[in-house]
Design a protein around this motif. Structure first.
Motif, PDB file in Angstrom:
ATOM      1  N   ALA A   4     -28.967  66.845 -27.045  1.00 57.67           N
ATOM      2  CA  ALA A   4     -29.303  68.152 -27.613  1.00 57.67           C
ATOM      3  C   ALA A   4     -28.269  69.198 -27.210  1.00 57.67           C
ATOM      4  N   ILE A   5     -27.804  69.133 -25.970  1.00 62.80           N
ATOM      5  CA  ILE A   5     -26.767  70.073 -25.524  1.00 62.80           C
ATOM      6  C   ILE A   5     -25.485  69.862 -26.314  1.00 62.80           C
ATOM      7  N   VAL A  11     -22.807  72.907 -32.908  1.00 63.91           N
ATOM      8  CA  VAL A  11     -23.330  73.769 -33.966  1.00 63.91           C
ATOM      9  C   VAL A  11     -22.969  75.237 -33.735  1.00 63.91           C
ATOM     10  N   VAL A  12     -22.978  75.651 -32.464  1.00 65.15           N
ATOM     11  CA  VAL A  12     -22.691  77.056 -32.167  1.00 65.15           C
ATOM     12  C   VAL A  12     -21.214  77.300 -32.411  1.00 65.15           C
ATOM     13  N   PRO A  40     -13.677  71.424 -23.570  1.00 66.50           N
ATOM     14  CA  PRO A  40     -13.838  70.880 -22.213  1.00 66.50           C
ATOM     15  C   PRO A  40     -15.316  70.753 -21.807  1.00 66.50           C
ATOM     16  N   LEU A  41     -16.130  71.718 -22.217  1.00 67.09           N
ATOM     17  CA  LEU A  41     -17.559  71.648 -21.916  1.00 67.09           C
ATOM     18  C   LEU A  41     -18.188  70.425 -22.592  1.00 67.09           C
ATOM     19  N   LEU A  42     -17.830  70.196 -23.832  1.00 64.31           N
ATOM     20  CA  LEU A  42     -18.318  69.032 -24.565  1.00 64.31           C
ATOM     21  C   LEU A  42     -17.872  67.736 -23.877  1.00 64.31           C
ATOM     22  N   ALA A  43     -16.636  67.704 -23.421  1.00 67.38           N
ATOM     23  CA  ALA A  43     -16.125  66.506 -22.735  1.00 67.38           C
ATOM     24  C   ALA A  43     -16.911  66.251 -21.452  1.00 67.38           C
ATOM     25  N   VAL A  44     -17.201  67.289 -20.684  1.00 64.04           N
ATOM     26  CA  VAL A  44     -17.952  67.126 -19.431  1.00 64.04           C
ATOM     27  C   VAL A  44     -19.359  66.603 -19.724  1.00 64.04           C
ATOM     28  N   VAL A  45     -20.016  67.145 -20.740  1.00 60.26           N
ATOM     29  CA  VAL A  45     -21.379  66.711 -21.072  1.00 60.26           C
ATOM     30  C   VAL A  45     -21.382  65.255 -21.552  1.00 60.26           C
ATOM     31  N   VAL A  46     -20.410  64.874 -22.364  1.00 56.43           N
ATOM     32  CA  VAL A  46     -20.336  63.493 -22.855  1.00 56.43           C
ATOM     33  C   VAL A  46     -20.049  62.536 -21.698  1.00 56.43           C
TER      34      VAL A  46
END
Length: 185
Positions: A4-5, A11-12, A40-46
């Protein structure tokens, strides 16, 4: 929750960040900062999601939690390649809407999900083979299977009990049939 994150991060964009920037009086600076910071935030979450997946899902006690392993790195790279290639294919070469009509979105999503799961499984298999090599080099007899302690054996014990009960039931049915006249052929 991590999925979801990731969805929210993807989406944002555009109008949402413009509205947020306007509300804060920062204008387009918020959008520009978000366009840079989201990757980078997306990479950390993945990385966290795949690391947790590979740590928590096998029914073995892992020696320690690894944020990133070679299998996770392989899986993430494959996920990116598969997603980009599949998006290119769907956008330019496929005719799912003609074939499936209004269900095309569901079919495309399920096909992408299957490809993504295949990449994740390949990464997990890669990790398992690396662990096998480590065990073999340490002198452990891991030619046929890995030797890691299980977290829980209760499900295996229940399955074995059901198998024993099924075999016993089959034996009783066979013996009852053998005792009846005309039961043997």
């Amino acid at each position: 929750m991590l999925v979801a994150i990731v969805a929210v991060i993807l989406v944002v964009s555009g109008p949402v960040t413009d509205a947020l920037g306007s509300a804060l009086g920062l204008g387009e600076a918020v959008r520009d900062a978000w366009d840079v910071a989201k990757w980078p935030l997306l990479a950390v979450v993945v990385i966290l999601a795949v690391g947790l997946l590979y740590y928590a899902t096998p029914n073995v006690r892992q020696p320690r939690f690894r944020w990133i392993s070679f299998g996770a790195l392989l899986a993430i790279v494959l996920l990116v390649i598969v997603s980009a290639g599949f998006a290119l294919y769907v956008a330019n070469f496929s005719n799912y809407d003609r074939t499936y009509g209004s269900l095309a979105g569901i079919v495309v999503f399920l096909l992408w999900l299957w490809l993504s799961n295949t990449a994740l499984l390949l990464g997990a298999e890669f990790n398992a083979e690396l662990e096998r090599v480590r065990q073999l080099q340490a002198g452990v007899r891991a030619e046929e299977r890995l030797h890691l302690p299980r977290r829980s054996t209760s499900a295996l014990e229940r399955a074995e009990e059901r198998d024993r009960e099924g075999l016993e039931l089959g034996r009783r049915i066979r013996e009852a049939h053998e005792r009846q006249p005309g039961g043997e052929e």
